[in-house]
Motif scaffolding. Sequence first.
Motif, PDB file in Angstrom:
ATOM      1  N   SER A  61      -0.223  -1.309   5.002  1.00 24.88           N
ATOM      2  CA  SER A  61      -0.179  -2.467   6.187  1.00 24.88           C
ATOM      3  C   SER A  61       1.818  -2.804   5.458  1.00 24.88           C
ATOM      4  O   SER A  61       2.473  -2.468   6.959  1.00 24.88           O
ATOM      5  N   HIS A  62       2.509  -2.640   4.533  1.00 19.95           N
ATOM      6  CA  HIS A  62       3.428  -2.776   4.720  1.00 19.95           C
ATOM      7  C   HIS A  62       4.649  -1.176   4.520  1.00 19.95           C
ATOM      8  O   HIS A  62       5.425  -1.305   4.724  1.00 19.95           O
ATOM      9  N   CYS A  63       3.784  -0.147   4.317  1.00 21.09           N
ATOM     10  CA  CYS A  63       4.331   1.036   4.046  1.00 21.09           C
ATOM     11  C   CYS A  63       3.763   2.068   5.134  1.00 21.09           C
ATOM     12  O   CYS A  63       2.402   1.582   5.336  1.00 21.09           O
ATOM     13  N   GLY A  64       5.208   3.112   5.805  1.00 18.84           N
ATOM     14  CA  GLY A  64       4.585   3.674   6.077  1.00 18.84           C
ATOM     15  C   GLY A  64       4.738   5.496   5.449  1.00 18.84           C
ATOM     16  O   GLY A  64       4.444   5.428   4.236  1.00 18.84           O
ATOM     17  N   ARG A  65       4.072   6.122   5.723  1.00 24.34           N
ATOM     18  CA  ARG A  65       3.931   7.807   5.626  1.00 24.34           C
ATOM     19  C   ARG A  65       5.487   8.242   5.553  1.00 24.34           C
ATOM     20  O   ARG A  65       6.226   7.729   5.786  1.00 24.34           O
ATOM     21  N   GLY A  66       5.516   9.072   4.083  1.00 23.17           N
ATOM     22  CA  GLY A  66       6.583   8.897   3.514  1.00 23.17           C
ATOM     23  C   GLY A  66       7.395   7.863   2.355  1.00 23.17           C
ATOM     24  O   GLY A  66       8.035   8.044   2.002  1.00 23.17           O
ATOM     25  N   ASP A  67       6.765   7.311   2.720  1.00 27.13           N
ATOM     26  CA  ASP A  67       7.420   5.288   2.084  1.00 27.13           C
ATOM     27  C   ASP A  67       6.825   5.502   0.381  1.00 27.13           C
ATOM     28  O   ASP A  67       5.909   6.502   0.200  1.00 27.13           O
ATOM     29  N   GLU A  68       7.571   4.224  -0.338  1.00 29.14           N
ATOM     30  CA  GLU A  68       6.486   4.852  -1.852  1.00 29.14           C
ATOM     31  C   GLU A  68       7.165   3.147  -2.091  1.00 29.14           C
ATOM     32  O   GLU A  68       7.139   2.092  -1.618  1.00 29.14           O
ATOM     33  N   TYR A  69       5.860   3.031  -2.887  1.00 31.79           N
ATOM     34  CA  TYR A  69       5.762   1.375  -3.718  1.00 31.79           C
ATOM     35  C   TYR A  69       5.541   2.538  -5.409  1.00 31.79           C
ATOM     36  O   TYR A  69       5.032   2.529  -5.831  1.00 31.79           O
ATOM     37  N   LEU A  70       6.181   1.173  -5.617  1.00 36.10           N
ATOM     38  CA  LEU A  70       6.753   1.109  -7.200  1.00 36.10           C
ATOM     39  C   LEU A  70       5.667  -0.113  -7.403  1.00 36.10           C
ATOM     40  O   LEU A  70       5.206  -1.155  -6.962  1.00 36.10           O
ATOM     41  N   CYS A  71       4.907   0.082  -8.890  1.00 32.46           N
ATOM     42  CA  CYS A  71       3.808  -0.042  -9.385  1.00 32.46           C
ATOM     43  C   CYS A  71       4.105   0.088 -10.977  1.00 32.46           C
ATOM     44  O   CYS A  71       4.291   0.616 -11.201  1.00 32.46           O
ATOM     45  N   GLY A  72       2.389  -1.082 -12.152  1.00 31.12           N
ATOM     46  CA  GLY A  72       3.031  -0.297 -13.104  1.00 31.12           C
ATOM     47  C   GLY A  72       1.956   0.974 -13.663  1.00 31.12           C
ATOM     48  O   GLY A  72       1.161   1.164 -12.316  1.00 31.12           O
ATOM     49  N   GLN A  73       2.401   1.739 -14.253  1.00 29.47           N
ATOM     50  CA  GLN A  73       1.235   2.925 -15.075  1.00 29.47           C
ATOM     51  C   GLN A  73       0.122   2.022 -15.264  1.00 29.47           C
ATOM     52  O   GLN A  73      -1.056   3.571 -14.723  1.00 29.47           O
ATOM     53  N   SER A  74      -0.365   1.226 -15.226  1.00 23.93           N
ATOM     54  CA  SER A  74      -1.577   0.627 -16.248  1.00 23.93           C
ATOM     55  C   SER A  74      -2.317   0.300 -14.345  1.00 23.93           C
ATOM     56  O   SER A  74      -3.098  -0.658 -14.488  1.00 23.93           O
ATOM     57  N   ALA A  75      -1.674   0.051 -13.509  1.00 28.29           N
ATOM     58  CA  ALA A  75      -2.098  -0.895 -12.328  1.00 28.29           C
ATOM     59  C   ALA A  75      -3.124  -0.281 -11.105  1.00 28.29           C
ATOM     60  O   ALA A  75      -3.423   0.413 -11.399  1.00 28.29           O
ATOM     61  N   HIS A 107      16.768  13.525   0.955  1.00 32.08           N
ATOM     62  CA  HIS A 107      15.688  13.672  -0.240  1.00 32.08           C
ATOM     63  C   HIS A 107      13.983  12.982  -0.734  1.00 32.08           C
ATOM     64  O   HIS A 107      13.617  13.824  -1.235  1.00 32.08           O
ATOM     65  N   PHE A 108      14.450  11.788  -0.701  1.00 31.02           N
ATOM     66  CA  PHE A 108      13.756  10.792  -0.865  1.00 31.02           C
ATOM     67  C   PHE A 108      12.876   9.939  -0.207  1.00 31.02           C
ATOM     68  O   PHE A 108      13.076   9.934   0.732  1.00 31.02           O
ATOM     69  N   ALA A 109      11.726   9.400  -0.321  1.00 30.50           N
ATOM     70  CA  ALA A 109      10.979   9.116  -0.194  1.00 30.50           C
ATOM     71  C   ALA A 109      11.763   7.403  -0.311  1.00 30.50           C
ATOM     72  O   ALA A 109      12.582   7.158  -1.235  1.00 30.50           O
ATOM     73  N   SER A 110      11.033   6.310   0.933  1.00 31.13           N
ATOM     74  CA  SER A 110      11.737   5.122   0.955  1.00 31.13           C
ATOM     75  C   SER A 110      10.951   4.352   0.527  1.00 31.13           C
ATOM     76  O   SER A 110      10.226   3.683   0.240  1.00 31.13           O
ATOM     77  N   THR A 111      12.216   3.788  -0.665  1.00 34.85           N
ATOM     78  CA  THR A 111      10.194   2.799  -1.553  1.00 34.85           C
ATOM     79  C   THR A 111      10.940   1.225  -0.782  1.00 34.85           C
ATOM     80  O   THR A 111      11.922   0.758  -0.223  1.00 34.85           O
ATOM     81  N   ARG A 112       9.824   1.050   0.096  1.00 35.17           N
ATOM     82  CA  ARG A 112       9.509   0.195   0.426  1.00 35.17           C
ATOM     83  C   ARG A 112       8.794  -1.887  -0.077  1.00 35.17           C
ATOM     84  O   ARG A 112       9.106  -2.604  -0.035  1.00 35.17           O
ATOM     85  N   LEU A 113       8.327  -1.646  -0.935  1.00 36.23           N
ATOM     86  CA  LEU A 113       7.011  -2.171  -2.332  1.00 36.23           C
ATOM     87  C   LEU A 113       7.279  -2.473  -3.408  1.00 36.23           C
ATOM     88  O   LEU A 113       7.197  -1.329  -4.447  1.00 36.23           O
ATOM     89  N   LEU A 114       7.319  -3.366  -4.146  1.00 38.82           N
ATOM     90  CA  LEU A 114       7.150  -4.175  -5.181  1.00 38.82           C
ATOM     91  C   LEU A 114       5.524  -4.151  -5.347  1.00 38.82           C
ATOM     92  O   LEU A 114       5.400  -5.303  -4.973  1.00 38.82           O
TER      93      LEU A 114
END
Length: 336
Positions: free
Chosen positions: A68-82, A126-133
């Motif tokens: 709901s927050h992100c679309g195709r080609g976006d990215e979300y930042l998360c923990g490696q152990s999330a 070149h990059f995905a769009s960072t949208r969300l943490l």
Amino acid sequence: MIDFRSDTVTRPTAEMREAMVSAEVGDDVYGDDPTVNSLQAFAADRLGFESALFTASGTQANLLAIMSHCGRGDEYLCGQSAHNYRYEGGGAAVLGSVQPQPIENEPDGSISLKKARAAIKADDIHFASTRLLSLENTIGGKVLSLDYQRQARAFCDDHNLLLHLDGARLFNAAVKSNCDVTEITQHYDSVSVCLSKGLGAPVGSLLLGSKAFIERATRLRKMVGGGMRQAGILAAAARIALEKGPQRLFEDHENAEYLSAGLAGIPQLEITPASTQTNIVYARCRFDRAAQLRDYLVEQNILITAGNPIRFVTHLDVNRQDVDRLLDAIRRFYLS
Ligand SMILES: *Cc1c(COP(=O)(O)O)cnc(C)c1O
């Protein structure tokens, strides 16, 4: 059986079963189920959001949040152990075409905002769009400080990111932080909460956010097959979990602390009792006999998750006596 594998193993109480039997129901896909509607309204109010959505699981709530927050080609930042990176089948990537950008968690479970800053992609083809943490609280039983969460909000505002909380164990975090849940949730654009863990509901989670966000999530929930019909049967138990579950979580934390202290006295196990903050206890087996220990405990009618570290989770259906039985059985195992 005494089950320390997870707080998901809790059984509905007699009160929940009675509420399920007499729940008023309707077709929730039509928005007609009064028990679901009432749960969602109550939850939105209780957690300080405009709207809420009852979902089949925490995994589904996190998936709907990211999509709901992100679309195709976006990215979300998360923990490696999330959980929503490691343990949800890569759903955001598979079903949402949303790329995760994992960042190594700090020892306290937080994500360094400096590292998060470095991971945000520039506006470049070149990059995905960072949208969300996406943060998680509690994470591995550890609590994020209120101060850190305030900083994370400011960070997201500064960098035009949305902020999601995987709050599967949000109420455990609030108990440990000695605050109302809204002191945590106020910092987030969306929050998911499991009702089926320590709160004791048989099934279900909630996703919370703005009205427009929940409308998008409702459409996506239907798409992934999560439109449940007479779901009031489940929502009736979930309501009791949400209203009454939180007030007894401190007992689970006390039992976990008691268990940690007991395990610390067993020389074959390695444990830092101070690392037990809520209802999850980790202990390392010095001679790597976790699988043998698990098999021995099964014979004593006790279940644990035998990794290294071993994980023990306290909940509604284990009491102090059960913890003592576990400790006695582990001591006997090492004597044998
Ligand atoms: C359990 C859990 C989930 C997923 O919940 P399910 O209902 O099992 O799908 C998500 N995040 C965290 C941190 C969890 O512990």
